[in-house]
Design a protein around this motif. Sequence first.
Motif, PDB file in Angstrom:
ATOM      1  N   PHE A 121       0.871  -1.092  -0.110  1.00 36.11           N
ATOM      2  CA  PHE A 121      -0.028  -0.157   0.097  1.00 36.11           C
ATOM      3  C   PHE A 121       0.705   1.278  -0.126  1.00 36.11           C
ATOM      4  CE2 PHE A 121      -3.570  -2.379   2.054  1.00 36.11           C
ATOM      5  CZ  PHE A 121      -4.189  -2.676   0.734  1.00 36.11           C
TER       6      PHE A 121
ATOM      7  N   SER B 125      -0.025  12.548  -3.138  1.00 38.40           N
ATOM      8  CA  SER B 125      -1.456  12.723  -2.818  1.00 38.40           C
ATOM      9  C   SER B 125      -2.301  13.905  -2.961  1.00 38.40           C
ATOM     10  CB  SER B 125      -1.517  12.080  -1.476  1.00 38.40           C
ATOM     11  OG  SER B 125      -1.311  13.387  -0.584  1.00 38.40           O
ATOM     12  N   GLN B 305     -11.090  18.569  -1.890  1.00 39.67           N
ATOM     13  CA  GLN B 305     -11.148  17.578  -3.180  1.00 39.67           C
ATOM     14  C   GLN B 305     -12.439  18.083  -3.696  1.00 39.67           C
ATOM     15  OE1 GLN B 305     -13.880  15.482  -3.012  1.00 39.67           O
ATOM     16  NE2 GLN B 305     -13.580  14.851  -5.028  1.00 39.67           N
TER      17      GLN B 305
ATOM     18  N   TYR C 120     -10.488  10.327  -3.535  1.00 34.68           N
ATOM     19  CA  TYR C 120      -9.552  11.076  -4.187  1.00 34.68           C
ATOM     20  C   TYR C 120      -8.468  10.927  -3.646  1.00 34.68           C
ATOM     21  CZ  TYR C 120      -7.357  15.215  -5.998  1.00 34.68           C
ATOM     22  OH  TYR C 120      -6.875  16.366  -6.798  1.00 34.68           O
ATOM     23  N   PHE C 121      -8.208  10.968  -2.402  1.00 34.29           N
ATOM     24  CA  PHE C 121      -6.860  11.096  -1.699  1.00 34.29           C
ATOM     25  C   PHE C 121      -5.963   9.884  -1.954  1.00 34.29           C
ATOM     26  CE2 PHE C 121      -8.563  14.682   1.300  1.00 34.29           C
ATOM     27  CZ  PHE C 121      -7.915  15.520   0.423  1.00 34.29           C
ATOM     28  N   ARG C 123      -6.485   7.622  -4.331  1.00 29.70           N
ATOM     29  CA  ARG C 123      -6.680   7.284  -5.771  1.00 29.70           C
ATOM     30  C   ARG C 123      -5.506   6.753  -6.387  1.00 29.70           C
ATOM     31  NH1 ARG C 123      -5.427  12.030  -5.307  1.00 29.70           N
ATOM     32  NH2 ARG C 123      -4.228  13.270  -7.027  1.00 29.70           N
ATOM     33  N   ASN C 124      -4.150   6.874  -5.867  1.00 29.12           N
ATOM     34  CA  ASN C 124      -2.974   6.151  -6.349  1.00 29.12           C
ATOM     35  C   ASN C 124      -2.606   5.174  -5.550  1.00 29.12           C
ATOM     36  OD1 ASN C 124      -2.592   8.306  -8.338  1.00 29.12           O
ATOM     37  ND2 ASN C 124      -1.702   9.660  -6.708  1.00 29.12           N
ATOM     38  N   SER C 125      -3.258   4.952  -4.422  1.00 25.63           N
ATOM     39  CA  SER C 125      -2.569   3.739  -3.385  1.00 25.63           C
ATOM     40  C   SER C 125      -3.318   2.423  -3.941  1.00 25.63           C
ATOM     41  CB  SER C 125      -2.718   4.192  -1.990  1.00 25.63           C
ATOM     42  OG  SER C 125      -4.234   3.941  -1.800  1.00 25.63           O
ATOM     43  N   GLY C 126      -4.494   2.271  -4.363  1.00 27.72           N
ATOM     44  CA  GLY C 126      -5.038   1.062  -4.862  1.00 27.72           C
ATOM     45  C   GLY C 126      -5.825   0.544  -3.575  1.00 27.72           C
ATOM     46  N   ILE C 127      -5.870   1.394  -2.467  1.00 28.62           N
ATOM     47  CA  ILE C 127      -6.683   0.929  -1.062  1.00 28.62           C
ATOM     48  C   ILE C 127      -8.174   1.204  -1.389  1.00 28.62           C
ATOM     49  CG2 ILE C 127      -6.846   1.155   1.360  1.00 28.62           C
ATOM     50  CD1 ILE C 127      -4.139   2.455   1.366  1.00 28.62           C
TER      51      ILE C 127
END
Lengths: 314, 314, 314
Positions: A121, B125, B305, C120-121, C123-127
């Motif tokens: 993560f 982020s 956001q 949104y926050f 979105r890049n982590s894949g969580i």
Amino acid sequence: MIVTDESLQKRSLVNFLKASLRGISQVVLIENAITGFIFLIAILFFSYSLAIIAFLSAIIGTLTARVGGGDEDAINQGLFGFNSVLTGMALALFLSGPHQWIIALIGAAIAGILTAALTYFTRNSGIPMLTFPYIILTWFLLLASYRLKAFNLRSDLIPQGLADWKLTVGGDINWLHSFFNGMGQIFFMDNPISGFLLFVGLFWASWKIGLYAILGTAVTLALAYFLGADHDLISAGLYGYNAILTIIAVSKVFNSGHHPLAFISGIVAACLTVPITASVSTWLLPFGVPALTMPFVLCTWLFWQQEKSCQSFK
Amino acid sequence: MIVTDESLQKRSLVNFLKASLRGISQVVLIENAITGFIFLIAILFFSYSLAIIAFLSAIIGTLTARVGGGDEDAINQGLFGFNSVLTGMALALFLSGPHQWIIALIGAAIAGILTAALTYFTRNSGIPMLTFPYIILTWFLLLASYRLKAFNLRSDLIPQGLADWKLTVGGDINWLHSFFNGMGQIFFMDNPISGFLLFVGLFWASWKIGLYAILGTAVTLALAYFLGADHDLISAGLYGYNAILTIIAVSKVFNSGHHPLAFISGIVAACLTVPITASVSTWLLPFGVPALTMPFVLCTWLFWQQEKSCQSFK
Amino acid sequence: MIVTDESLQKRSLVNFLKASLRGISQVVLIENAITGFIFLIAILFFSYSLAIIAFLSAIIGTLTARVGGGDEDAINQGLFGFNSVLTGMALALFLSGPHQWIIALIGAAIAGILTAALTYFTRNSGIPMLTFPYIILTWFLLLASYRLKAFNLRSDLIPQGLADWKLTVGGDINWLHSFFNGMGQIFFMDNPISGFLLFVGLFWASWKIGLYAILGTAVTLALAYFLGADHDLISAGLYGYNAILTIIAVSKVFNSGHHPLAFISGIVAACLTVPITASVSTWLLPFGVPALTMPFVLCTWLFWQQEKSCQSFK
């Protein structure tokens, strides 16, 4: 010469054991199977059963990562072992009752999964997980004891409201004990001889890091005394182990050079573990769980980025 | 004309002082050295020593970032100053005893490091750090007082179990005081005249933001009254400062247009600080530390956001 | 054939209602409007007013996302509805007094905003956010009751210091009740018939997932009993609902195949909810708020990544 299947298997087993021993040495951020073996001897000196748990946990963590398809290089470096080692040892020590061993070993397996999950993560953030998975998992499993009969918490882990807390600074400090216990407490041991053996393992891997750790610990203990920390806790090494881990972590980033600012920032980082240890212990007081290596993790996260920008000076 | 070394140094010092004053103005998310100077006067009116701490902390934060190799533009905008200003002031106010000033100034330096570290870790982020580093650091250092004799917590910061808590709504509200104190509490001041001077600084930077802040505060205070918040806390401005900060933060995102939805969402965000302030204070009750600007941070994160996706309508 | 404006509007309203019903089914990670409708019937059977709140909350969440400019596909899949549904229901149930309904519906709207912000926050982590927004928001709004007269907490939500806690394992377990209540507690219902109707909705969407959920729940309940959890809590289904959600979440990742390791890891994940539920409840004891679906979120986060690496074996 023909490589037989048998010799391949033997080699693979040896590699696996080496990876497990590196898992033990990675507790202090060092990748060295012999250091891991010396550490195991140090634990053995303190308690047979704890040494067995430590070794089994290292094996379980490494095995879990292999079955779960973790990165082969990372597994061989012992990076999937150290959280399992610490989790297994912590659960075996802080729990009591007939199921403590089983829970400890299952905990070691979950630690492997959690390490993989958290690493995944945070893969883009550049935040090293360090011993964070072990800390979170151990806190969680210790607190499950309040709701499940099968989990028995050790009777001296007593939650307490902050309103009822009185700080006592207490008696004399045995500085030599507090020094070696500081090393020992990395593996939950308040035995100066085990602490000494751990130092031997550390010097085996790198005498530079060893000397730096000694200097950092000395400064930190003096600061803890100066800031008025509980003398009994200082003697037990509870203000030392986070400082040692922090200074090793920070010095690792700088192994390539002798930047003076880097040297100082390692000492500053070690010193910061004193107020952070005090603070984390306070946060946890109402829950009755120990601070573990959380101060080290927080302090290293704080300075890791700083080091990176320092390096860009060179 | 030849630029001498001396004049360069002088200019560099002036730039440095400007960056430090901008660090003070950035507490309310504004980049304006004169606003920062007016704010300093407002603090001076409340307490000489606090004004000195605020100014020294701004200098320390800016200096730490420069030594640590922070981004030059961000330093000049004061973005490495405001967390140090708040940390220094908070520690000087909430601690007592002979070491409070030293701890406050060291805290200001650590705030600079923490701001850099957190900004680095969240760089991908898009989450703005706002005053988050100051909040976390201040909570940590205040709670270290339970374990270290050198840290003396102010005697009115008393932890309390939630089970023992009784809500009292109390006496009369002085609306004018609660209004100006709301501004003053951004810098920990419950003095209406200092609050008025802070408003002067805000209007100097932008009368639009100033008017918007006044409107948002008025609506928020009415809501706090309507929801049955403690009247004494409302009068002291403790339901106001987070609302003002939130509305400035949200309006900053929209300075390019007059989107009606944006206008409303700023007011809604300010209103939301009321239940969030109530809730954060409750979470912190067992630890006895104040909510600081955490409600503002949480509320702004929530709406930031939203604003971005609103902007994409235009 | 000419499509009239009127028929378009009608279709749009039908689509909107379908998206709202899918918001209800997404509580158990299923995208199926009819399952959502059956769930609504199950809630109606338990309480008229709760069913109305659930439906209105689903509509409010979907509407908030549409006004806020959320992703159209995600809205139609009900992904902006389920956090609102749960928040609305939880607030209506855990608060009392004259304003509980208004607070519940406003909470449902905020849940929509919070879901968008957190998505949104991260979105890049894949969580995956799962029900995390609902949990955080509900905890926050429930605790605001300690500071605001307008929020009245239900009288049985009593905070308690851990030092005062005694674990009682209690009387007999009605296994059939604990089984159906486990399903029912996903929507806060301890009524076996409502639980049965929820199972009907689940089987309508996928009998495979339904059977898997039954198996997982049975194993989990047996484990909770074996580990010595409070029998009353087991009977009330409080050790079941997180297990069901977890096993559905994990099995969703594997709907493409029948990998044996995947099958087992789903069961293991469900089992892990038992100690995690115990632990989360303990952490929350001093604050007096329920664990909600936090154990499910933590367990699924733990295993989600694992599943991904398992899938890469195929």
